[in-house]
Write a protein that holds these residues in place. Structure first.
Motif, PDB file in Angstrom:
ATOM      1  N   UNK A 203      -7.611 111.828  -2.850  1.00 21.68           N
ATOM      2  CA  UNK A 203      -7.664 113.109  -3.561  1.00 21.68           C
ATOM      3  C   UNK A 203      -6.417 113.176  -4.440  1.00 21.68           C
ATOM      4  N   UNK A 204      -6.622 113.403  -5.739  1.00 20.71           N
ATOM      5  CA  UNK A 204      -5.522 113.415  -6.703  1.00 20.71           C
ATOM      6  C   UNK A 204      -5.516 114.722  -7.496  1.00 20.71           C
ATOM      7  N   UNK A 205      -4.334 115.254  -7.786  1.00 20.56           N
ATOM      8  CA  UNK A 205      -4.280 116.410  -8.691  1.00 20.56           C
ATOM      9  C   UNK A 205      -4.559 115.961 -10.125  1.00 20.56           C
ATOM     10  N   UNK A 206      -5.176 116.840 -10.893  1.00 18.20           N
ATOM     11  CA  UNK A 206      -5.408 116.589 -12.311  1.00 18.20           C
ATOM     12  C   UNK A 206      -4.433 117.486 -13.061  1.00 18.20           C
ATOM     13  N   UNK A 207      -3.516 116.868 -13.755  1.00 14.94           N
ATOM     14  CA  UNK A 207      -2.492 117.640 -14.474  1.00 14.94           C
ATOM     15  C   UNK A 207      -2.911 117.863 -15.928  1.00 14.94           C
ATOM     16  N   UNK A 208      -2.439 117.022 -16.837  1.00 15.21           N
ATOM     17  CA  UNK A 208      -2.687 117.217 -18.264  1.00 15.21           C
ATOM     18  C   UNK A 208      -3.883 116.428 -18.783  1.00 15.21           C
ATOM     19  N   UNK A 209      -4.033 115.191 -18.306  1.00 17.14           N
ATOM     20  CA  UNK A 209      -5.061 114.304 -18.834  1.00 17.14           C
ATOM     21  C   UNK A 209      -6.276 114.262 -17.916  1.00 17.14           C
ATOM     22  N   UNK A 210      -7.466 114.171 -18.506  1.00 16.67           N
ATOM     23  CA  UNK A 210      -8.669 114.056 -17.679  1.00 16.67           C
ATOM     24  C   UNK A 210      -8.637 112.789 -16.835  1.00 16.67           C
ATOM     25  N   UNK A 211      -9.324 112.863 -15.681  1.00 19.79           N
ATOM     26  CA  UNK A 211      -9.446 111.712 -14.795  1.00 19.79           C
ATOM     27  C   UNK A 211     -10.920 111.467 -14.504  1.00 19.79           C
ATOM     28  N   UNK A 212     -11.249 110.203 -14.251  1.00 18.78           N
ATOM     29  CA  UNK A 212     -12.613 109.799 -13.955  1.00 18.78           C
ATOM     30  C   UNK A 212     -12.624 109.049 -12.633  1.00 18.78           C
ATOM     31  N   UNK A 213     -13.676 109.248 -11.858  1.00 20.94           N
ATOM     32  CA  UNK A 213     -13.952 108.424 -10.685  1.00 20.94           C
ATOM     33  C   UNK A 213     -15.459 108.220 -10.632  1.00 20.94           C
ATOM     34  N   UNK A 214     -15.865 107.004 -10.232  1.00 20.58           N
ATOM     35  CA  UNK A 214     -17.277 106.641 -10.190  1.00 20.58           C
ATOM     36  C   UNK A 214     -17.621 106.064  -8.825  1.00 20.58           C
ATOM     37  N   UNK A 215     -18.913 106.002  -8.552  1.00 23.77           N
ATOM     38  CA  UNK A 215     -19.340 105.476  -7.262  1.00 23.77           C
ATOM     39  C   UNK A 215     -19.177 103.960  -7.173  1.00 23.77           C
ATOM     40  N   UNK A 216     -19.206 103.265  -8.309  1.00 25.85           N
ATOM     41  CA  UNK A 216     -19.023 101.811  -8.319  1.00 25.85           C
ATOM     42  C   UNK A 216     -18.058 101.419  -9.440  1.00 25.85           C
ATOM     43  N   UNK A 217     -17.397 100.300  -9.281  1.00 26.29           N
ATOM     44  CA  UNK A 217     -16.515  99.698 -10.281  1.00 26.29           C
ATOM     45  C   UNK A 217     -15.247 100.503 -10.581  1.00 26.29           C
ATOM     46  N   UNK A 218     -15.335 101.807 -10.696  1.00 28.04           N
ATOM     47  CA  UNK A 218     -14.171 102.643 -10.986  1.00 28.04           C
ATOM     48  C   UNK A 218     -14.000 103.663  -9.856  1.00 28.04           C
ATOM     49  N   UNK A 219     -13.842 103.125  -8.645  1.00 33.81           N
ATOM     50  CA  UNK A 219     -13.817 103.950  -7.436  1.00 33.81           C
ATOM     51  C   UNK A 219     -12.412 104.397  -7.043  1.00 33.81           C
ATOM     52  N   UNK A 220     -11.469 104.326  -7.968  1.00 33.43           N
ATOM     53  CA  UNK A 220     -10.136 104.911  -7.812  1.00 33.43           C
ATOM     54  C   UNK A 220      -9.968 105.914  -8.948  1.00 33.43           C
ATOM     55  N   UNK A 221      -9.652 107.176  -8.655  1.00 37.95           N
ATOM     56  CA  UNK A 221      -9.471 108.145  -9.744  1.00 37.95           C
ATOM     57  C   UNK A 221      -8.399 107.663 -10.720  1.00 37.95           C
ATOM     58  N   UNK A 222      -8.735 107.708 -12.011  1.00 35.11           N
ATOM     59  CA  UNK A 222      -7.778 107.274 -13.027  1.00 35.11           C
ATOM     60  C   UNK A 222      -7.978 108.012 -14.331  1.00 35.11           C
ATOM     61  N   UNK A 223      -6.970 107.945 -15.184  1.00 38.02           N
ATOM     62  CA  UNK A 223      -7.002 108.618 -16.479  1.00 38.02           C
ATOM     63  C   UNK A 223      -8.114 108.044 -17.349  1.00 38.02           C
ATOM     64  N   UNK A 224      -8.703 108.922 -18.154  1.00 40.62           N
ATOM     65  CA  UNK A 224      -9.769 108.525 -19.067  1.00 40.62           C
ATOM     66  C   UNK A 224      -9.618 109.330 -20.353  1.00 40.62           C
ATOM     67  N   UNK A 225      -9.995 108.729 -21.463  1.00 44.90           N
ATOM     68  CA  UNK A 225     -10.029 109.446 -22.731  1.00 44.90           C
ATOM     69  C   UNK A 225     -11.367 110.178 -22.798  1.00 44.90           C
TER      70      UNK A 225
END
Length: 192
Positions: free
Chosen positions: A127-149
């Motif tokens: 569980x991660x806080x979302x500060x200024x930049x949007x974050x994405x997490x997916x069920x496969x391949x991108x299963x760690x929350x991370x910044x996204x444009x």
């Protein structure tokens, strides 16, 4: 690339997209401000419990966005006054990942005064806080929350359409939400 279902959470918006190879005959419908993923009228019958669920629901001082039945208990905990982080973490941990053939993770976010994004996988709860930049997490391949444009401006329906049009494979339908000082608005896009 196929990433399955995914969410994008920003400080004041959220988006959810259903991407599916197995069950493409689904759509988002609105019922009293709650967005629900459900089969289309022409969908084959199935007893799969993961096909229909609320994907966007208001609760307490925020809006929950997610890929399954865990959306409801998160919203209910927010209604009870739980902080967003705690409602998200406790519900994801309690519901755990989906016990299907793929051990599909549950993903969810809360858009509110403080936004959060989370995932429960077979091997972790994040569980991660979302500060200024949007974050994405997916069920496969991108299963760690991370910044996204991602452009979170405009109406919820426009946000949903942008999520639908992201360059990941097998888009089915999408939902969007905006949050402004306690006021939430929802919209969806079914690829029409």
């Amino acid at each position: 690339m196929y990433v399955g279902r995914f969410i994008v959470i920003g400080p004041d918006f959220g988006a959810y997209r259903v991407s599916s190879r197995s069950f493409p005959n689904r759509r988002v419908v609105e019922r009293d401000g709650t967005l629900t993923v459900s089969p289309t009228p022409d969908a084959p019958e199935t007893d799969n419990p993961y096909i229909s669920y609320n994907c966007v629901r208001e609760g307490g001082d925020g809006v929950v966005v997610g890929n399954g039945s865990h959306v409801d208990p998160i919203a209910e905990k927010l209604d009870l006054g739980y902080p967003a982080r705690d409602a998200l973490a406790e519900s994801l941990l309690a519901m755990d990942y989906e016990k299907d053939d793929y051990d599909t993770p549950r993903i969810a976010g809360v858009v509110g005064e403080q936004s959060y994004i989370g995932i429960v996988r077979k091997d972790a709860l994040l569980v991660r806080p979302v500060e200024d930049d949007p974050m994405l997490v997916a069920t496969y391949e991108q299963a760690d929350p991370g910044a996204v444009t991602f452009d979170g401006s405009g109406s919820p329906a426009e946000i949903a359409e942008r999520a639908y049009e992201m360059e990941y494979e097998h888009a089915v339908c999408a939902a969007g939400v905006t949050y402004d000082d306690g006021d939430a608005d929802v919209g969806f896009y079914n690829g029409e």
